[in-house]
Enzyme design. Structure first.
Site, PDB file in Angstrom:
ATOM      1  N   ASN A  30      18.057 -12.239 -42.433  1.00  0.00           N
ATOM      2  CA  ASN A  30      18.592 -11.029 -41.792  1.00  0.00           C
ATOM      3  C   ASN A  30      19.868 -10.610 -42.512  1.00  0.00           C
ATOM      4  O   ASN A  30      19.798 -10.135 -43.627  1.00  0.00           O
ATOM      5  CB  ASN A  30      18.809 -11.278 -40.304  1.00  0.00           C
ATOM      6  CG  ASN A  30      19.413 -10.078 -39.605  1.00  0.00           C
ATOM      7  OD1 ASN A  30      18.979  -8.953 -39.828  1.00  0.00           O
ATOM      8  ND2 ASN A  30      20.429 -10.280 -38.786  1.00  0.00           N
ATOM      9  N   GLU A  31      21.024 -10.873 -41.914  1.00  0.00           N
ATOM     10  CA  GLU A  31      22.274 -10.453 -42.566  1.00  0.00           C
ATOM     11  C   GLU A  31      22.888 -11.649 -43.294  1.00  0.00           C
ATOM     12  O   GLU A  31      23.973 -12.099 -42.953  1.00  0.00           O
ATOM     13  CB  GLU A  31      23.233  -9.896 -41.526  1.00  0.00           C
ATOM     14  CG  GLU A  31      22.824  -8.531 -41.044  1.00  0.00           C
ATOM     15  CD  GLU A  31      23.823  -7.917 -40.077  1.00  0.00           C
ATOM     16  OE1 GLU A  31      24.718  -8.634 -39.581  1.00  0.00           O
ATOM     17  OE2 GLU A  31      23.686  -6.713 -39.814  1.00  0.00           O
ATOM     18  N   GLU A  64      14.993  -6.109 -30.897  1.00  0.00           N
ATOM     19  CA  GLU A  64      15.620  -7.435 -30.771  1.00  0.00           C
ATOM     20  C   GLU A  64      15.819  -7.727 -29.297  1.00  0.00           C
ATOM     21  O   GLU A  64      16.103  -6.829 -28.504  1.00  0.00           O
ATOM     22  CB  GLU A  64      16.973  -7.458 -31.490  1.00  0.00           C
ATOM     23  CG  GLU A  64      17.735  -8.765 -31.262  1.00  0.00           C
ATOM     24  CD  GLU A  64      18.819  -9.042 -32.292  1.00  0.00           C
ATOM     25  OE1 GLU A  64      19.390  -8.086 -32.829  1.00  0.00           O
ATOM     26  OE2 GLU A  64      19.080 -10.243 -32.539  1.00  0.00           O
ATOM     27  N   CYS A 119      20.212 -11.103 -35.425  1.00  0.00           N
ATOM     28  CA  CYS A 119      20.917 -12.378 -35.251  1.00  0.00           C
ATOM     29  C   CYS A 119      20.065 -13.433 -34.555  1.00  0.00           C
ATOM     30  O   CYS A 119      20.229 -14.627 -34.824  1.00  0.00           O
ATOM     31  CB  CYS A 119      22.198 -12.155 -34.457  1.00  0.00           C
ATOM     32  SG  CYS A 119      23.431 -11.255 -35.401  1.00  0.00           S
TER      33      CYS A 119
HETATM   34  O1  AHR Z   1      21.672  -4.929 -33.834  1.00  0.00           O
HETATM   35  C1  AHR Z   1      22.572  -5.891 -33.372  1.00  0.00           C
HETATM   36  C2  AHR Z   1      22.922  -6.904 -34.444  1.00  0.00           C
HETATM   37  O2  AHR Z   1      23.576  -6.287 -35.497  1.00  0.00           O
HETATM   38  C3  AHR Z   1      21.757  -7.576 -35.104  1.00  0.00           C
HETATM   39  O3  AHR Z   1      21.298  -8.660 -34.393  1.00  0.00           O
HETATM   40  C4  AHR Z   1      22.317  -8.016 -36.417  1.00  0.00           C
HETATM   41  O4  AHR Z   1      21.367  -8.035 -37.447  1.00  0.00           O
HETATM   42  C5  AHR Z   1      23.434  -7.042 -36.680  1.00  0.00           C
HETATM   43  O5  AHR Z   1      24.620  -7.690 -36.951  1.00  0.00           O
END
Ligand code: AHR
Length: 659
Positions: free
Chosen positions: A383-384, A59, A249
């Site tokens: 993602n989350e 990321e 994120c």
């Molecule tokens: O790894 C950091 C963050 O942690 C990522 O962007 C997210 O998916 C998680 O909350």
């Protein structure tokens, strides 16, 4: 365990020196008195271990891409940040213009005017916490320019150090009123970690400048628009089986407008529209507003990198929701009946990665230099995310992808937590929708990691498989200590033992710049010159290079080893090399004596032992001292019918025995 750790740490305070020697001095181990019996059956071969099992998650956080892996040295090269001079210090007469731009999606450019009477005119660029350059190496400077006044204009380019001392200078003459690309090579006469790039007008007149870029020539594989060779090497040495990108994120964005859009990340780099980074804040510096995504490292480059690493690409796409933590505004959710463009992004991505060079998106890939398919087989949607907001959006994606590309393995998510309400709601939903894999995230304490070594033993074998897509052991200080690494090593024995259901695992986050980070711990730290591989990195590496092909049962008193007497262990077979691989974490301060009862193994067998060990649980590697702790590999010879080994206290051992 916690007690053992405290005991070990306090003992150490008495014995251990400082700085780089810390890990080499150790207390005397507490001798074990008992012999424990481990049983392994080499002939009863269990589940196949996914060849993609251990991978990395990338990321653009902590300057992971811009300022990190992406080797560009100029920040805000196109003057497109919200404040167009962010990263630049203009002097003399410099303005920002947008009229008649060269790149329609990055329309800002700088106009410089110099009248001899006035003090000099030019621009300084600070880079990403300085510009790191090395003595004698070559740096490719490129820029686009046009004169506004009639005469040719000479520009001087400098590299200066913190004391404002010049250590490299080149000149270029700009001619003509049409935008033209110029190139010149800078060769600094010394190494400077945090230099400044400066350009100055030498002759009178007015000119426009756009996309001012500086790259080391020695990028990975010497590619233009390339990646930092040392950071790619660190990834290669991990031997990742899978590469998840472009992030967590940042895929969601703070709002839908700032979500990651892969279509913006391909084509000519100059015209990839920049995007603010969702991590545009650094806790370490309490600084805002200088973290954007140039998309110079875009989806094409990610796929190329996967190919270089021999890792399966695993892109994550936005599902029509922005970050639910940050944004409860319902207007920031794409309505379900308006999802088609998002679904098209997914279908088009599959065509971009895998489609023939004659297809609409495959053609773009071919024009960028890769006519052959990238053979992408995984795709994650969301993602989350959590709740019905997620499931009602995910479902139409699944239907559309299944209908057109039935071979793609679709990955859904189980929310941000390792358990709890979202997790409990989402797992049954993932089963109902028949996702191939479910992405689980857990950033948890040492206690949780040790206690969860059995997490997957009782998972339902009939539903989707597991992708442990983001995990890291968070100690109280959240540092990349040996303590965190050892807990991860112990936990990962449970991943391997359950390799029939856990198919992929990626630690997170991957990279952090020592001068600019938002999140720790991270697998690899770096500054503008150097890299530090953490103890956690070495644990990942020890698993990946010793992944094996099939699980073997390893038990003590007929139970899997998951914390009895502080020991965690698994065994597997490598059918390719015909080796038995045994991984054992000893999280206690007592040395353990273990008798290996290996049915199916007799006589003498040669092999190796890789050992990661320190008696100070706070041992860390830094860019200044990158080698305080690293695995040490020695040759061993074992007697298959009479093998007793001694496990060092606080250690992770990997035995590879030729059969
Ligand atoms: O790894 C950091 C963050 O942690 C990522 O962007 C997210 O998916 C998680 O909350």
């Amino acid at each position: 365990m916690k007690q053992s750790i405290r005991k070990a740490t306090s003992l150490l305070l008495l014995f251990v020196g400082v700085a780089c020697l810390t890990a080499q001095k150790s207390v005397l181990p507490v001798p074990g008195t008992e012999t424990y019996q481990f049983t392994v059956d080499v002939n009863r071969v269990g589940a196949e271990i996914s060849p993609d099992m251990y991978g990395v998650f990338f990321e653009d956080i902590n300057f992971g891409a811009d300022g990190g892996l992406y080797a560009e040295l100029i920040k805000n090269r196109s003057f497109e940040f919200d404040h167009p001079f962010t990263g630049w210090t203009p002097f003399g007469n410099v303005t920002i213009q947008t009229k008649n731009p060269l790149f329609d999606r990055n329309p800002h450019y700088a106009r410089l005017s110099f009248e001899k009477e006035v003090t000099s005119t030019g621009l300084d660029n600070e880079g990403f916490r300085g510009i790191g350059v090395k003595e004698g190496e070559q740096y490719a400077l490129t820029f686009y320019a046009r004169t506004v006044t009639n005469e040719p204009i000479t520009l001087r380019f400098h590299l200066v150090d913190a004391a404002n001392d010049l250590f490299e200078e080149k000149k270029v003459e700009v001619k003509g009123k049409d935008w033209t690309k110029y190139s010149v090579t800078l060769t600094p006469n010394r190494s400077v970690l945090k230099s400044t790039f400066r350009l100055i007008m030498e002759t009178k007149g007015t000119l426009d400048l756009e996309h001012i870029s500086l790259f080391p020539q020695k990028t990975y594989n010497n590619r233009t628009n390339g990646l930092r060779a040392d950071l790619v090497q660190a990834l290669k040495d991990l031997k990742p089986g899978v590469f998840r990108f472009p992030g967590g994120c940042i895929v969601e964005g703070s709002n839908l407008a700032t979500r990651y859009q892969w279509k913006h990340s391909i084509g000519a780099v100059e015209n990839r529209p920049i995007n603010v980074n969702r991590w545009n804040y650094t806790f370490s510096h309490k600084r805002f507003n200088d973290y954007y995504q140039s998309y110079g490292l875009g989806f094409y480059e990610y796929f190329l990198l996967c190919e270089d690493l021999k890792a399966q690409p695993l892109p994550v796409l936005n599902c029509g929701l922005s970050c639910q933590y940050e944004n409860n505004d319902p207007n920031e959710n794409c309505p379900v009946d308006k999802l088609q463009p998002y679904i098209d992004d997914a279908l088009d991505l599959i065509e971009f990665a895998n489609g023939p060079a004659t297809s609409e998106w495959g053609k773009i890939r071919a024009e960028m230099g890769h006519p052959a398919s990238f053979n992408m087989k995984y795709l994650a949607i969301g993602n989350e995310q959590w709740g019905t907001l997620y499931t009602e959006r995910l479902e139409p994606f699944v239907k559309a992808i299944r209908a057109k590309y039935p071979d793609i393995q679709i990955i859904g998510g189980s929310g941000p937590g390792s358990e709890g309400e979202s997790y409990d709601f989402l797992w049954p939903e993932m089963k109902r929708m028949e996702l191939d894999l479910v992405d689980e995230h857990f950033y948890r304490s040492p206690e949780w990691f040790l206690g969860s070594a059995k997490r997957y033993d009782a998972y339902d074998r009939n539903g989707p498989k597991v992708f442990a897509g983001e995990y890291a052991c968070h100690t109280e200080n959240r540092e990349n200590s040996f303590l965190a690494a050892l807990c991860e090593a112990a936990f990962m024995t449970g991943l391997e033992r359950n390799a029939d259901i856990v198919r992929l695992a990626t630690y997170a986050p991957l990279f952090a710049h020592v001068d600019t980070w938002q999140w720790r711990p991270d697998l690899i730290w770096f500054d503008n010159h150097s890299v530090a591989r953490t103890p956690n990195y070495y644990v990942q590496q020890m698993y990946a290079v010793n992944a094996g092909t099939h699980v073997l049962s390893l038990t003590m008193d007929n139970e899997p080893l998951a914390g009895q007497k502080d020991m965690y262990a698994t065994a597997c077979l490598d059918r390719n090399s015909n080796e038995l691989i045994i991984k054992i974490a000893n999280t206690g301060i007592a040395q353990r004596r273990v008798k290996m009862n290996i049915s199916g193994l007799t006589g003498k067998h040669r092999g190796t032992l890789s050992l990661l060990h320190a008696m100070d649980m706070e041992t860390k590697n830094t860019v200044g001292c990158p080698d305080r702790i690293r695995p040490v590999t020695t040759d061993v010879e074992v007697d298959g019918s009479d093998w007793t080994l001694r496990l060092s206290p606080l250690s992770f051992s990997v035995y590879r025995i030729r059969l």
